[in-house]
Design a protein around this motif. Sequence first.
Motif, PDB file in Angstrom:
ATOM      1  N   THR A  87       0.843  -1.193   0.000  1.00  0.00           N
ATOM      2  CA  THR A  87       0.000   0.000   0.000  1.00  0.00           C
ATOM      3  C   THR A  87       0.876   1.241   0.000  1.00  0.00           C
ATOM      4  O   THR A  87       1.797   1.366   0.816  1.00  0.00           O
ATOM      5  N   ASP A  88       0.602   2.151  -0.917  1.00  0.00           N
ATOM      6  CA  ASP A  88       1.241   3.464  -0.928  1.00  0.00           C
ATOM      7  C   ASP A  88       0.510   4.330   0.093  1.00  0.00           C
ATOM      8  O   ASP A  88      -0.664   4.661  -0.085  1.00  0.00           O
ATOM      9  N   CYS A  89       1.185   4.663   1.189  1.00  0.00           N
ATOM     10  CA  CYS A  89       0.518   5.372   2.291  1.00  0.00           C
ATOM     11  C   CYS A  89       0.072   6.777   1.911  1.00  0.00           C
ATOM     12  O   CYS A  89      -0.881   7.299   2.493  1.00  0.00           O
ATOM     13  N   SER A  90       0.729   7.392   0.953  1.00  0.00           N
ATOM     14  CA  SER A  90       0.384   8.773   0.601  1.00  0.00           C
ATOM     15  C   SER A  90      -0.849   8.858  -0.278  1.00  0.00           C
ATOM     16  O   SER A  90      -1.549   9.874  -0.295  1.00  0.00           O
ATOM     17  N   THR A  91      -1.172   7.777  -1.014  1.00  0.00           N
ATOM     18  CA  THR A  91      -2.313   7.796  -1.926  1.00  0.00           C
ATOM     19  C   THR A  91      -3.374   6.755  -1.588  1.00  0.00           C
ATOM     20  O   THR A  91      -4.506   6.855  -2.060  1.00  0.00           O
ATOM     21  N   GLY A  92      -3.001   5.742  -0.808  1.00  0.00           N
ATOM     22  CA  GLY A  92      -3.902   4.627  -0.536  1.00  0.00           C
ATOM     23  C   GLY A  92      -3.944   3.605  -1.655  1.00  0.00           C
ATOM     24  O   GLY A  92      -4.638   2.583  -1.568  1.00  0.00           O
TER      25      GLY A  92
END
Length: 268
Positions: free
Chosen positions: A75-80
């Motif tokens: 999961t990319d934490c900045s974009t979800g």
Amino acid sequence: MKYKAIVTDLDDTLLNPCGLISPEDKKMIMECQENGVKFILASGRPTFAMKHLSEELELSKYKSYILSFNGAIITDCSTGELLLNESLTSKEIHELYDFAKENNVHIITYIDDEIISESESEYIDVEVNLTKMPHKIVKSFKESVKKDAVKCIMLEEPSYLKEVEKKLKEKYGDKYSIAISKPFFLEVTKKGIDKGNTLKKLADKMNISTEEIIAVGDSYNDESMLRTAGLAVAVENAKPEIKEIADFITTSNDNNGMGNLIKKFILK
């Protein structure tokens, strides 16, 4: 070597025995991120059970990542955004259920942010408490699992579970990725899915070399990640086999192991 990222296991590694990040470790992690080093969480836990730690460490602000379900999901934490999402089919989960029943072990999977099982167990209770996810006890596991799910866990007393692990690898080792995390958790994911292979994929997406990554862990499901990274670090409380493959052994998860390794290798 100037390291560009740290990837760490959670339970018994980053988290202390109370399941928390110590204030000292958190201070070092935040300084690490302020200095441009990515801090990445990699756990057998479901994504749901990692989000609060991601928020505590402000991983969204620092554009970092979560590797959940032993690397089945990135999961990319900045974009979800999900950069990777690998699942077992319902047919495969049913097959694993049959094996679990034949070998008298409990089995759980995850559907719609719920833990699904037919049975109750002190070992399932550990997973419920760790993840804070609802536990749905069903009459028929197969009837309740009609769609794909990321992983299964088989659970039982540790010495017996080691015997079951051997049988499972003999029968299905060419079909699934199989690893013990906690001594009473035998985790099964899609073949080729483990923390190490997923770390390689993430390194490519980040445009860095795995040699520029520090990996930190304590148990068998961390082995592939430690073997992949440029610097393999075990906490003092790690399994002996994990300590043997480590380049460096930091202090325990109850004695600021993360903060101490950051001081030594990042903020030196």
